[in-house]
Write a protein that holds these residues in place. Sequence first.
Motif, PDB file in Angstrom:
ATOM      1  N   ALA A  28       0.804  -1.224   0.000  1.00 54.83           N
ATOM      2  CA  ALA A  28       0.000   0.000   0.000  1.00 54.83           C
ATOM      3  C   ALA A  28       0.839   1.278   0.000  1.00 54.83           C
ATOM      4  N   PRO A  29       1.895   1.399   0.820  1.00 56.23           N
ATOM      5  CA  PRO A  29       2.684   2.634   0.789  1.00 56.23           C
ATOM      6  C   PRO A  29       3.330   2.886  -0.577  1.00 56.23           C
ATOM      7  N   GLU A  32       0.577   4.103  -2.837  1.00 59.64           N
ATOM      8  CA  GLU A  32       0.222   5.484  -2.507  1.00 59.64           C
ATOM      9  C   GLU A  32       1.276   6.459  -3.033  1.00 59.64           C
ATOM     10  N   GLU A  35       0.750   6.742  -6.742  1.00 55.73           N
ATOM     11  CA  GLU A  35      -0.439   7.546  -7.035  1.00 55.73           C
ATOM     12  C   GLU A  35      -0.184   9.029  -6.756  1.00 55.73           C
ATOM     13  N   SER A  36       0.561   9.315  -5.693  1.00 49.57           N
ATOM     14  CA  SER A  36       0.889  10.717  -5.388  1.00 49.57           C
ATOM     15  C   SER A  36       1.728  11.328  -6.496  1.00 49.57           C
ATOM     16  N   GLN A  46      -7.929  12.724  -7.256  1.00 48.35           N
ATOM     17  CA  GLN A  46      -7.853  11.377  -6.689  1.00 48.35           C
ATOM     18  C   GLN A  46      -9.255  10.790  -6.570  1.00 48.35           C
ATOM     19  N   LYS A  49     -12.485   6.238  -2.478  1.00 51.46           N
ATOM     20  CA  LYS A  49     -12.258   4.835  -2.155  1.00 51.46           C
ATOM     21  C   LYS A  49     -13.527   4.246  -1.558  1.00 51.46           C
TER      22      LYS A  49
END
Length: 68
Positions: A28-29, A32, A35-36, A46, A49
Amino acid sequence: MRDQDAKQMMQRCVEEIKTLRRINAELAPKAEAYESLRQVLNLLPQPSKGYGEDLVWKLERAIKDIAE
């Protein structure tokens, strides 16, 4: 299907889902961060969710019901 077979199958499903959740938590990190970067580079909003039902909870409850 016997109750014991169903219980064992559901327990294997629970363990598989828990393993996949652990892997997702580890990834996940990184996702993320990707995506950032993508959001900054492309200036895209964004997406929201959503959350689904907790299948592990349902399976564990069914296992407990069978065991009783």
